[in-house]
Scaffold this motif. Structure first.
Motif, PDB file in Angstrom:
ATOM      1  N   ALA A   1      97.355  94.275  71.753  1.00  0.00           N
ATOM      2  CA  ALA A   1      98.825  94.329  71.892  1.00  0.00           C
ATOM      3  C   ALA A   1      99.285  95.746  71.600  1.00  0.00           C
ATOM      4  O   ALA A   1     100.033  96.002  70.666  1.00  0.00           O
ATOM      5  N   ILE A   2      98.787  96.697  72.440  1.00  0.00           N
ATOM      6  CA  ILE A   2      99.101  98.100  72.144  1.00  0.00           C
ATOM      7  C   ILE A   2     100.043  98.704  73.181  1.00  0.00           C
ATOM      8  O   ILE A   2     100.211  99.914  73.223  1.00  0.00           O
ATOM      9  N   GLY A   3     100.674  97.868  73.988  1.00  0.00           N
ATOM     10  CA  GLY A   3     101.686  98.397  74.905  1.00  0.00           C
ATOM     11  C   GLY A   3     101.491  97.895  76.320  1.00  0.00           C
ATOM     12  O   GLY A   3     100.450  97.316  76.669  1.00  0.00           O
ATOM     13  N   THR A   4     102.529  98.104  77.117  1.00  0.00           N
ATOM     14  CA  THR A   4     102.500  97.694  78.525  1.00  0.00           C
ATOM     15  C   THR A   4     103.242  98.749  79.341  1.00  0.00           C
ATOM     16  O   THR A   4     103.978  99.562  78.788  1.00  0.00           O
ATOM     17  N   SER A   5     103.033  98.688  80.652  1.00  0.00           N
ATOM     18  CA  SER A   5     103.797  99.575  81.547  1.00  0.00           C
ATOM     19  C   SER A   5     104.163  98.765  82.791  1.00  0.00           C
ATOM     20  O   SER A   5     103.662  97.653  82.974  1.00  0.00           O
ATOM     21  N   PRO A   6     105.049  99.293  83.650  1.00  0.00           N
ATOM     22  CA  PRO A   6     105.423  98.515  84.844  1.00  0.00           C
ATOM     23  C   PRO A   6     104.255  98.337  85.802  1.00  0.00           C
ATOM     24  O   PRO A   6     103.435  99.239  85.972  1.00  0.00           O
ATOM     25  N   ASN A   7     104.213  97.172  86.432  1.00  0.00           N
ATOM     26  CA  ASN A   7     103.217  96.891  87.459  1.00  0.00           C
ATOM     27  C   ASN A   7     103.463  97.848  88.643  1.00  0.00           C
ATOM     28  O   ASN A   7     104.599  98.059  89.037  1.00  0.00           O
ATOM     29  N   PRO A   8     102.372  98.432  89.227  1.00  0.00           N
ATOM     30  CA  PRO A   8     102.574  99.441  90.292  1.00  0.00           C
ATOM     31  C   PRO A   8     103.001  98.872  91.645  1.00  0.00           C
ATOM     32  O   PRO A   8     103.301  99.626  92.566  1.00  0.00           O
TER      33      PRO A   8
ATOM     34  N   ALA B   1     118.040  99.998  89.330  1.00  0.00           N
ATOM     35  CA  ALA B   1     116.962  99.465  88.484  1.00  0.00           C
ATOM     36  C   ALA B   1     117.376  99.554  87.026  1.00  0.00           C
ATOM     37  O   ALA B   1     118.214 100.373  86.645  1.00  0.00           O
ATOM     38  N   GLY B   2     116.789  98.685  86.206  1.00  0.00           N
ATOM     39  CA  GLY B   2     117.119  98.726  84.779  1.00  0.00           C
ATOM     40  C   GLY B   2     116.198  97.827  83.982  1.00  0.00           C
ATOM     41  O   GLY B   2     115.439  97.031  84.539  1.00  0.00           O
ATOM     42  N   GLY B   3     116.260  97.989  82.663  1.00  0.00           N
ATOM     43  CA  GLY B   3     115.405  97.198  81.771  1.00  0.00           C
ATOM     44  C   GLY B   3     114.056  97.873  81.625  1.00  0.00           C
ATOM     45  O   GLY B   3     113.901  99.076  81.854  1.00  0.00           O
ATOM     46  N   ASP B   4     113.042  97.077  81.281  1.00  0.00           N
ATOM     47  CA  ASP B   4     111.731  97.637  80.950  1.00  0.00           C
ATOM     48  C   ASP B   4     111.083  98.388  82.112  1.00  0.00           C
ATOM     49  O   ASP B   4     110.245  99.256  81.895  1.00  0.00           O
ATOM     50  N   THR B   5     111.462  98.070  83.352  1.00  0.00           N
ATOM     51  CA  THR B   5     110.842  98.778  84.480  1.00  0.00           C
ATOM     52  C   THR B   5     111.266 100.252  84.518  1.00  0.00           C
ATOM     53  O   THR B   5     110.608 101.087  85.116  1.00  0.00           O
ATOM     54  N   VAL B   6     112.357 100.558  83.826  1.00  0.00           N
ATOM     55  CA  VAL B   6     112.846 101.936  83.753  1.00  0.00           C
ATOM     56  C   VAL B   6     112.448 102.585  82.428  1.00  0.00           C
ATOM     57  O   VAL B   6     112.047 103.742  82.381  1.00  0.00           O
ATOM     58  N   THR B   7     112.535 101.807  81.342  1.00  0.00           N
ATOM     59  CA  THR B   7     112.336 102.397  80.009  1.00  0.00           C
ATOM     60  C   THR B   7     110.920 102.211  79.484  1.00  0.00           C
ATOM     61  O   THR B   7     110.542 102.834  78.506  1.00  0.00           O
ATOM     62  N   GLY B   8     110.125 101.311  80.097  1.00  0.00           N
ATOM     63  CA  GLY B   8     108.897 100.842  79.442  1.00  0.00           C
ATOM     64  C   GLY B   8     109.350  99.797  78.435  1.00  0.00           C
ATOM     65  O   GLY B   8     110.561  99.627  78.220  1.00  0.00           O
ATOM     66  N   ALA B   9     108.401  99.119  77.785  1.00  0.00           N
ATOM     67  CA  ALA B   9     108.754  97.983  76.933  1.00  0.00           C
ATOM     68  C   ALA B   9     109.820  98.377  75.906  1.00  0.00           C
ATOM     69  O   ALA B   9     109.650  99.335  75.163  1.00  0.00           O
ATOM     70  N   ALA B  10     110.944  97.645  75.900  1.00  0.00           N
ATOM     71  CA  ALA B  10     112.045  97.964  74.966  1.00  0.00           C
ATOM     72  C   ALA B  10     112.572  96.671  74.346  1.00  0.00           C
ATOM     73  O   ALA B  10     111.795  95.915  73.763  1.00  0.00           O
TER      74      ALA B  10
END
Ligand code: FAD
Ligand code: SF4
Length: 464
Positions: free
Chosen positions: A391-398, A431-440
Motif C-alpha cells: 500500500a505504497i501509492g497509486t497513479s492513474p491508469n494509462p 478533469a478532476g479528482g485523483d486523475t489530476v492530483t494522484g491519490a488525495a
C-alpha cells in the motif's frame, strides 16, 4: 447559551476486541440528544474560520445552529447546498486537518465535532425525510462523466441540477469508485454510498456500468455520440509496487486488489465466492489510510498477527489520526522505521513465507519536506508471514491518456487540468479528482467535480 465543555461529546463505538472480528461499522453515530449537546458547543463565530477550512465551503455554523435547535432535516438540507455526499464526508473526511483544524473551540480544548454532526444530520435525513421528487427544467444539452467516484458523482449531480442530461460511464459493475471498492464497510457502509447514488438517479442521472472508456468507446467517440462536454474523474487506481526480489510470490497483493476482493467482492462474507487468502500472519507495507484499511481488513479476515511496515516514524504517518488510533486499538502491530528488502517464498509452492526487512533512521529532508529514511547497515531481520499487502501509492491508469489524442498528462501520468475549472488541453474535456492530483481525498475530489461542473456549463453556453 453555548455549552462550554472542553471536549467533544464522545462517539459511541463498538469495543475494539469485538469489532476487529466483524465488518460492521466501528463508530455508531450520535443520538439526537448527543448531537444537540455537541452542536451547542459551537460559538457561531462571525468570521467563520471553519468554513474556510472546508474545500466545498459547507456553511458549518448555519447547519450546526439548526442541529442545536433540533431542526435536523433542515440542517441536512443546508449541508447539501454545497456537499453532494454529506453522509460520506461526515465519516471519512480528514476533519482534523480541514474544518476542525480552524475551529476556535480547538484553541483551549477540542474543536467542535463538525464531522460527527455532519454525519448525524445526513443520517437523520436519510432515515426520516420523505423521498424528494425533483422538478428540474431540462436545458436540452448532454454531458458525459467518466468514472463514478466522488469527483464524477459530484460533477454529475451539479450538472443534473442545472438541467443537463448527464450520463456517467463506469468501468466497474457498481458506481461509487473508492467509496465502494476501497474504503471498507466498517468505516463506510455501502448502503450509505448506494443511497447517495440513488438520489442522483432520482435526479435523472443515467449510469452506464461495465463500460470502459478507452476500450468500449473513446472520449472522441463520446463527442461523436453528441455529448457536448466530458468530465474525466477516472481516479488513480493503478498500484505502485515495491520492486524488491520475491514480489511475484503468491500471497503478495496490491492493497487495491486485496481491498477490492474484500469490499466490492464481499470476500468477508461466508456466502461470497470470491477467492482470498485467509492468512495468519500479514504485513501491510505503507502508512496511509489505504494501509490502515488493508491491515484492519486482514485482522477481521482472521489474521492473528498483522504488521504495518512503514519506513518513516510514527510522526510521519500520513493516515488520519482516527484511523491510526483505531488500528492500534484493534491490535495492529506497527513496525516504524522499517523497509522491506525481499519477500521470501517457498520454492515448491511459490507461497509467501516471510519478508526480510531493514531498520531505517531519519536523515535530511527530501523533496516532500519530510526527513528521508536511511538504511541502517547490518540491521536486517525477517518477519514470518503468509501474506504481504503493498500500500505504497497509486497513479492513474494509462488507458484514457493513451486513447485520447491531445490530452496532456504529466510525468506521473496525471491529466493536466486547470485548478479552478478542470479544463484540460483537449477542447471540451474537463478533469478532476485523483486523475489530476494522484491519490488525495474525497472532499478534494468533490470540490474538483463541483468546479468542473460550473466550468462545463459556461463552456457549453459559450458554444450556443
Ligand atoms: P475514484 O474514487 O478512484 O473513482 C474513479 C472511478 O473511475 C472508479 O469508479 C473507476 O472504476 C472509474 N474508472 C477508472 N477508469 C475508467 C475508465 N477508463 N472508464 C470508466 N470508468 C473508469 N479519502 C478521504 O478523504 N478519507 C479517507 O478516509 C480515505 N480513505 C481511503 C481509503 C482507501 C483504501 C483508498 C484507496 C482511498 C482513500 N481515500 C480517502 C482517498 C479517496 O477515496 C480518493 O481521493 C477519492 O475516492 C478520489 O475520487 P475520484 O472520484 O477522483 O476517484
Ligand atoms: Fe462553530 Fe468552531 Fe466554526 Fe466557530 S469555528 S463557528 S465554534 S464550528
Amino acid at each position: 447559551m453555548a455549552n462550554m465543555r472542553a471536549d467533544k461529546v464522545a462517539m459511541p463505538e463498538q469495543a475494539p476486541d469485538i469489532r476487529n472480528k466483524n465488518f460492521e461499522e466501528v463508530a455508531l453515530g450520535y443520538t439526537p440528544e448527543m448531537a444537540v449537546e455537541e452542536a451547542k458547543r459551537c460559538l457561531n463565530c462571525k468570521n467563520r474560520p471553519c468554513v474556510q477550512g472546508c474545500p466545498v465551503a459547507v456553511q458549518i455554523p448555519d447547519f450546526i445552529a439548526l442541529v442545536a435547535e433540533g431542526k435536523f432535516a433542515e440542517a441536512a438540507e443546508k449541508i447539501k447546498e454545497t456537499s453532494a455526499l454529506p453522509a460520506v464526508c461526515g465519516r471519512v473526511c480528514p476533519q482534523e486537518s480541514q474544518c476542525e483544524k480552524y475551529c476556535v473551540r480547538g484553541i483551549k480544548g477540542e474543536p467542535v465535532a463538525i464531522g460527527r454532526l455532519e454525519r448525524f444530520a445526513a443520517d437523520w435525513a436519510r432515515s426520516h425525510a420523505e423521498k424528494k421528487s425533483f422538478e428540474i427544467k431540462k436545458n436540452g444539452h448532454k454531458c458525459a462523466v467518466v468514472g463514478a467516484g466522488p469527483a464524477g458523482l459530484t460533477c454529475a449531480g451539479d450538472l443534473a441540477r442545472m438541467g443537463y442530461d448527464v450520463t456517467v460511464f463506469e468501468i466497474l459493475h457498481t458506481a461509487g469508485g473508492v467509496l465502494m471498492y476501497g474504503i471498507p464497510e466498517f468505516r463506510l457502509p455501502k448502503a450509505i454510498v448506494q443511497s447517495e447514488i440513488d438520489s442522483l438517479k432520482d435526479m435523472g442521472v443515467e449510469f452506464v456500468l461495465n463500460f470502459v472508456v478507452g476500450r468500449s468507446e473513446t472520449i472522441d467517440d463520446l463527442f461523436a455520440d453528441g455529448y457536448e462536454a466530458v468530465f474525466v474523474g477516472s481516479g488513480a487506481g493503478l498500484p505502485t509496487f515495491m520492486h524488491v526480489p520475491g514480489e511475484n510470490y503468491n500471497g503478495v497483493y496490491s492493497a487495491n486488489e486485496y481491498l477490492t476482493r474484500v469490499n466490492l467482492m464481499k470476500a468477508y462474507r461466508e456466502d461470497a465466492p470470491t477467492p482470498i487468502m485467509r492468512a495468519k500472519k500479514v504485513a501491510v507495507v505503507g502508512g496511509g489510510n489505504v494501509a490502515m484499511d488493508a491491515a484492519r481488513c486482514a485482522k477481521r479476515m482472521g489474521a492473528e498477527e498483522v504488521y504495518i511496515v512503514y519506513r518513516r516514524g510514527e510522526a510521519e504517518l500520513p493516515a488520519r489520526l482516527e484511523e491510526i488510533h483505531h488500528a492500534k486499538e484493534e491490535g495492529i502491530i506497527f513496525k516504524f522505521l522499517t523497509a522491506p528488502v525481499e519477500v521470501l517464498g517457498d520454492p515448491d509452492t511459490y507461497l509467501v513465507k516471510g519478508m526480510v526487512c531493514q531498520q531505517m533512521e531519519l536523515g535530511e529532508p527530501d523533496d516532500s519536506g519530510r526527513r528521508r529514511p536511511v538504511p541502517v547497515e547490518g540491521s536486517e531481520f525477517t518477519l514470518e508471514l503468509d501474506v504481504v499487502i503493498v500500500a505504497i501509492g497509486t497513479s492513474p491508469n494509462p488507458l484514457i491518456r493513451s486513447t485520447t489524442p491531445g490530452l496532456e498528462t504529466n510525468r506521473r501520468g496525471c491529466i493536466v487540468a486547470d485548478d479552478a475549472t478542470g479544463l484540460t488541453s483537449k477542447d471540451g474535456v474537463f478533469a478532476g479528482g485523483d486523475t489530476v492530483t494522484g491519490a488525495a481525498t474525497v472532499i478534494l475530489a468533490m470540490g474538483a467535480g463541483k468546479r468542473a461542473a460550473a466550468a462545463m456549463d459556461k463552456y457549453i453556453k459559450s458554444k450556443k
